[in-house]
Design an enzyme around this catalytic site. Sequence first.
Site, PDB file in Angstrom:
ATOM      1  N   LYS A  17      88.200 -60.667 -80.932  1.00  0.00           N
ATOM      2  CA  LYS A  17      88.570 -61.622 -79.875  1.00  0.00           C
ATOM      3  C   LYS A  17      87.525 -61.583 -78.773  1.00  0.00           C
ATOM      4  O   LYS A  17      87.020 -60.503 -78.427  1.00  0.00           O
ATOM      5  CB  LYS A  17      89.961 -61.235 -79.352  1.00  0.00           C
ATOM      6  CG  LYS A  17      90.483 -62.001 -78.159  1.00  0.00           C
ATOM      7  CD  LYS A  17      91.893 -61.512 -77.809  1.00  0.00           C
ATOM      8  CE  LYS A  17      92.398 -62.093 -76.499  1.00  0.00           C
ATOM      9  NZ  LYS A  17      93.766 -61.587 -76.164  1.00  0.00           N
TER      10      LYS A  17
ATOM     11  N   ASP B  10      96.940 -56.769 -79.110  1.00  0.00           N
ATOM     12  CA  ASP B  10      95.590 -57.076 -78.651  1.00  0.00           C
ATOM     13  C   ASP B  10      95.093 -55.911 -77.794  1.00  0.00           C
ATOM     14  O   ASP B  10      95.659 -55.638 -76.726  1.00  0.00           O
ATOM     15  CB  ASP B  10      95.582 -58.357 -77.805  1.00  0.00           C
ATOM     16  CG  ASP B  10      95.900 -59.605 -78.629  1.00  0.00           C
ATOM     17  OD1 ASP B  10      96.679 -59.507 -79.588  1.00  0.00           O
ATOM     18  OD2 ASP B  10      95.390 -60.689 -78.277  1.00  0.00           O
TER      19      ASP B  10
ATOM     20  N   LYS C 114      89.416 -64.840 -82.613  1.00  0.00           N
ATOM     21  CA  LYS C 114      90.238 -65.397 -81.528  1.00  0.00           C
ATOM     22  C   LYS C 114      89.342 -65.656 -80.328  1.00  0.00           C
ATOM     23  O   LYS C 114      88.637 -64.741 -79.874  1.00  0.00           O
ATOM     24  CB  LYS C 114      91.375 -64.437 -81.152  1.00  0.00           C
ATOM     25  CG  LYS C 114      92.245 -64.949 -79.994  1.00  0.00           C
ATOM     26  CD  LYS C 114      93.447 -64.050 -79.719  1.00  0.00           C
ATOM     27  CE  LYS C 114      94.213 -64.503 -78.486  1.00  0.00           C
ATOM     28  NZ  LYS C 114      95.420 -63.662 -78.218  1.00  0.00           N
TER      29      LYS C 114
END
Length: 295
Positions: free
Chosen positions: A195, A132, A231
């Site tokens: 995300k 990430d 996400k």
Amino acid sequence: MVARATAVDAVGLEGRAAALATRSIKRDAKIWGLELAIRCMDLTTLEGTDTTGKIVAMCAKAVRPDPMRPDVPSVAAVCLYPQLVPVAVEQLRGTGVAVASVAGGFPSGLGPLDARLQEIRDVAAAGADEVDIVLNRSLFLGGRYAEAFEELVAAREAAVSTRLKVILETGELGSYDRVRQASMLSMAAGADFIKTSTGKIGVNATLPTALCMMEAARDFHDQAGRKVGIKVAGGVRRAKQSLQYLVLVHETLGPDWMTPERFRIGASSLLNDVLMQLEKERTGHYSGPDYFTID
């Protein structure tokens, strides 16, 4: 691609998000949804006080969220800092639970580019399944879109086959138009997931922002033919919220995204509430306060 991104009707977007959030769900669908929320969860700890012992305990909970009910599924992944990746890899080997690590100068996404790319290579080499990283908002908000894009392409190359999630930090982007532009830029650069947030600032995932990203992912798929995951992270603490996000996914992206391969919820404290609500739906009553382990 940023210039070509269509403008977002903010009033319409917020209205759609609010309407979908009130969608009623029958009991059987709710149980299915709660189990799916667990399967789509990135159980996360990103604290300066994280220890090997804490990671070992978290991995055990990730594999068997409810020790009294082996039919409760495992979560999708654990998410942690790079130096603890080897611990999680060892604990989760053969379980099907992925290891995700933040990298690339988390949470700011700034710092020397070489160092940020090396950190991505390091976590991939250490065995992380997913990484990430954070969009360089300094470049993006400064209008230096080509440089922001090139950084993401370099991060894509550094991650090699490791799944790449790009955090937009939507709470700092300022408008839904910016969220859509950042989504398109990240997907075009090769992100496997986009995300919402790092969880490290005051404004995290919201339903309208997530819906804006989902609509961008839907349109990107229509244009480019590639499915990019979503996400949501930061501030998702209640089972009811997880079901609301799943409704948004279903109504915007369809059944193909109702899977851990394309939808995730990043959370540190959500799991216990989902487990309690799941037990309530199954048995008609809540378990005692000591039934679930404390995160």
